[in-house]
Scaffold this motif. Structure first.
Motif, short mmCIF file in Angstrom:
data_model
loop_
_atom_site.label_atom_id
_atom_site.label_comp_id
_atom_site.label_asym_id
_atom_site.label_seq_id
_atom_site.Cartn_x
_atom_site.Cartn_y
_atom_site.Cartn_z
N SER A 205 0.82 -1.22 0.00
CA SER A 205 0.00 0.00 0.00
C SER A 205 0.85 1.27 0.00
CB SER A 205 -0.93 0.00 1.21
OG SER A 205 -0.18 -0.10 2.39
N GLY B 238 -9.98 -4.58 -6.33
CA GLY B 238 -9.51 -3.57 -5.40
C GLY B 238 -9.47 -2.18 -6.02
N SER C 114 -4.97 -0.83 -2.73
CA SER C 114 -5.66 -1.54 -1.65
C SER C 114 -5.11 -2.97 -1.58
CB SER C 114 -7.17 -1.56 -1.91
OG SER C 114 -7.47 -2.38 -3.01
#
Ligand code: TYD
Length: 139
Positions: A49, A70, A108
């Motif tokens: 991330s 995501g 994500s």
């Protein structure tokens, strides 16, 4: 193209076929879904991330980025203006024209970025230095 600006970047919505029987969705991309012929497909996955991908521009390459799973952010710069686009729908992708600096971040957990490209890999098409990019754009 050298003179392209971030205003030429667009979202393309891929048609979604929703199953009547509750079996989920299906989206399909054909060659005529995009303004270029698809010559290469690659994908980014398992991106931490706090990591950034991209950090370059292309002289001629066109790319279509699709968040298959995501979400992630795409920062776009043309040397004058900048904007950030969040991609988070598997049937809404970003068409990036040539001559645009891009950085991808804020992935994500489990995010997968599919990239459809108008040409095969060619390092000569890359501008990987931001100062060199600004010179290329004459700004
Ligand atoms: P890089 O351009 O740094 O990836 P990103 O823009 O997503 O941060 O590419 C990483 C490495 O992968 C680099 O050594 C070049 C290589 N690569 C290929 O061999 N073929 C490809 O199609 C791509 C996109 C990258």
């Amino acid at each position: 193209m050298k003179s392209n600006t971030i205003h030429s970047i667009s979202i393309i919505e891929i048609p979604k076929i929703v199953d009547d029987g509750g079996r989920g969705n299906l989206s399909v991309i054909e060659n005529n879904s995009l303004p270029f012929n698809i010559e290469r497909v690659y994908y980014l996955y398992d991106v931490p991330s706090d990591a950034y991908r991209g950090g370059h521009a292309h002289k001629d390459l066109q790319q279509f980025l699709l968040p298959l799973s995501g979400s992630f952010d795409v920062i776009l710069k043309d040397g004058g203006n900048a904007k950030t686009v969040t991609l988070n729908k598997p049937n809404k992708g970003l068409l990036i024209v040539p001559g645009i600096w891009r950085e991808l971040g804020n992935f994500s957990s489990g995010a997968v970025c599919l990239v459809l490209a108008s040409d095969v890999y060619n390092e000569d098409d890359y501008i990987r230095d931001y100062e060199a990019f600004k010179n290329y754009k004459n700004v």
